[in-house]
Design an enzyme around this catalytic site. Structure first.
Site, PDB file in Angstrom:
ATOM      1  N   ARG A  53      14.833  31.701  27.008  1.00  0.00           N
ATOM      2  CA  ARG A  53      13.717  30.973  27.630  1.00  0.00           C
ATOM      3  C   ARG A  53      13.229  31.716  28.861  1.00  0.00           C
ATOM      4  O   ARG A  53      14.034  32.216  29.637  1.00  0.00           O
ATOM      5  CB  ARG A  53      14.200  29.573  28.033  1.00  0.00           C
ATOM      6  N   HIS A  96      11.696  17.032  25.960  1.00  0.00           N
ATOM      7  CA  HIS A  96      12.161  17.583  24.689  1.00  0.00           C
ATOM      8  C   HIS A  96      13.648  17.324  24.506  1.00  0.00           C
ATOM      9  O   HIS A  96      14.353  16.973  25.457  1.00  0.00           O
ATOM     10  CB  HIS A  96      11.835  19.082  24.595  1.00  0.00           C
ATOM     11  N   HIS A 133      14.925  15.474  27.861  1.00  0.00           N
ATOM     12  CA  HIS A 133      14.684  15.865  29.258  1.00  0.00           C
ATOM     13  C   HIS A 133      13.382  16.642  29.397  1.00  0.00           C
ATOM     14  O   HIS A 133      12.882  17.231  28.437  1.00  0.00           O
ATOM     15  CB  HIS A 133      15.843  16.728  29.791  1.00  0.00           C
ATOM     16  N   ASP A 147      12.214  19.831  31.766  1.00  0.00           N
ATOM     17  CA  ASP A 147      13.040  20.847  32.424  1.00  0.00           C
ATOM     18  C   ASP A 147      13.078  20.687  33.945  1.00  0.00           C
ATOM     19  O   ASP A 147      12.030  20.576  34.609  1.00  0.00           O
ATOM     20  CB  ASP A 147      12.545  22.258  32.063  1.00  0.00           C
TER      21      ASP A 147
HETATM   22  C1  AKG Z   1      15.628  23.745  27.062  1.00  0.00           C
HETATM   23  O1  AKG Z   1      15.186  24.897  27.029  1.00  0.00           O
HETATM   24  O2  AKG Z   1      15.505  23.019  28.069  1.00  0.00           O
HETATM   25  C2  AKG Z   1      16.292  23.169  25.910  1.00  0.00           C
HETATM   26  O3  AKG Z   1      16.584  22.003  25.908  1.00  0.00           O
HETATM   27  C3  AKG Z   1      16.595  24.043  24.735  1.00  0.00           C
HETATM   28  C4  AKG Z   1      16.037  23.518  23.479  1.00  0.00           C
HETATM   29  C5  AKG Z   1      16.796  24.025  22.275  1.00  0.00           C
HETATM   30  O4  AKG Z   1      17.901  24.536  22.407  1.00  0.00           O
HETATM   31  O5  AKG Z   1      16.256  23.870  21.194  1.00  0.00           O
END
Ligand code: AKG
Length: 292
Positions: free
Chosen positions: A282, A265, A115, A117
């Site tokens: 994040r 990602h 995806h 974000d």
């Molecule tokens: C995001 O922050 O959108 C994720 O997909 C997290 C990535 C992860 O957990 O490594």
């Protein structure tokens, strides 16, 4: 012959991690305010390499937010999942939350889970800065793909075809899903739905990239359901070809900073086969409305 592995182009070292995407940045301390030239150099590196990695940066929540502020405007945690108490810009990504999210769902296609974000928002984020705190001894890697390189690698007739198309993005409880899980109850309260160009022009570089977030995209506007499905599957499969991707092994204190306008990602699923804890945080930076 000794290779120059860390060319110092200004005040920072930029170490590419693959041919198309990803560079490790050395020579900065992210816990303190950066010099203006460092901010500019990191931003240039971000535009070029799409995702930047930093090691040994054990930031507090406050330092994390202050770091993000030097590059953009932090948004409130996550539009659906909220934020950490007393830290409205911090979104917690923990093993438990992810497990709750995927319980009962099968990730059946190679691109499932990939995806960009929050593309179901009218103005998806410009960038995300993810900080690793508790990291499994092995497993739990994150992968990114370069959607500008993926667009460029399409044949010219297909590039011409996808150029003018638009797609619907949706973040809502899937039809037939159990709406009583905590995840789905939150989602039901705040569903997101919007339309974007299928190919976006990067507002800073002018580069074109695919705006195809397999987790959120529903269909291509104007195509029949079957045409849309076949074209999307072709683009999904193409966009995650290994040569466009990079895989990052986390350590406590690692940071990944990605340009959400030209990447997708994949969060790891392998840790659910273990009992390992995994905790990341994040900060998400507000973005512009994508244009084609
Ligand atoms: C995001 O922050 O959108 C994720 O997909 C997290 C990535 C992860 O957990 O490594």
């Amino acid at each position: 012959m000794s290779a120059v592995l860390a060319p110092r182009t200004g005040t920072i070292d930029v170490l590419p991690q693959s041919v198309h995407i990803g560079a490790e940045i050395r020579g900065v301390d992210l816990s303190r305010p950066l010099a203006p030239e460092q901010v500019a150099e990191i931003r240039q590196a971000l535009l070029k390499w799409k995702v930047l990695f930093f090691r040994d940066q054990p930031l507090t929540h406050l330092q994390h937010v202050e770091l993000a502020r030097q590059f953009g405007e932090p948004t409130v945690g996550h539009p659906v999942f909220g934020f950490e108490p007393e830290h409205p810009a911090i979104y917690s990504i923990s093993r438990d939350r992810k497990k709750a999210r995927y319980q009962g769902e099968k990730l059946v296609r190679p691109w499932s889970g990939w995806h960009t974000d929050v593309t179901a928002a009218v103005n998806p984020p410009f960038a995300s800065i993810l900080r690793g705190v508790t990291i499994p001894p092995y497993g739990g890697d994150t992968q990114w793909t370069n959607l500008a390189a993926a667009y460029q690698a399409l044949s010219e007739p297909l590039r011409n075809f996808v150029d003018g198309l638009r797609a619907l993005h949706r973040f809502a409880v899937p039809q037939g899903a159990n709406a009583t899980t905590d995840f789905n109850v939150r989602l039901q309260r705040r569903p997101l739905l919007t339309e974007h160009p299928l190919v976006r022009v990067h507002p800073e570089t002018g580069e074109k990239s695919l705006l195809i977030s397999p987790t959120f995209i529903q269909r291509i506007v104007g195509l029949s359901p079957r045409e849309s499905q076949v074209l999307l599957e072709l683009l999904f499969e193409h966009s995650i070809r290994p040569e466009f991707t990079v895989r990052f092994k986390w350590e406590p204190g690692s940071i990944a900073f990605w340009d959400n306008r030209s990447t997708a990602h994949l969060a790891p699923e392998d840790i659910f086969a273990t009992e390992f804890d995994r905790q990341l945080y994040r900060v998400t930076l507000g973005g512009e409305i994508p244009t084609g």
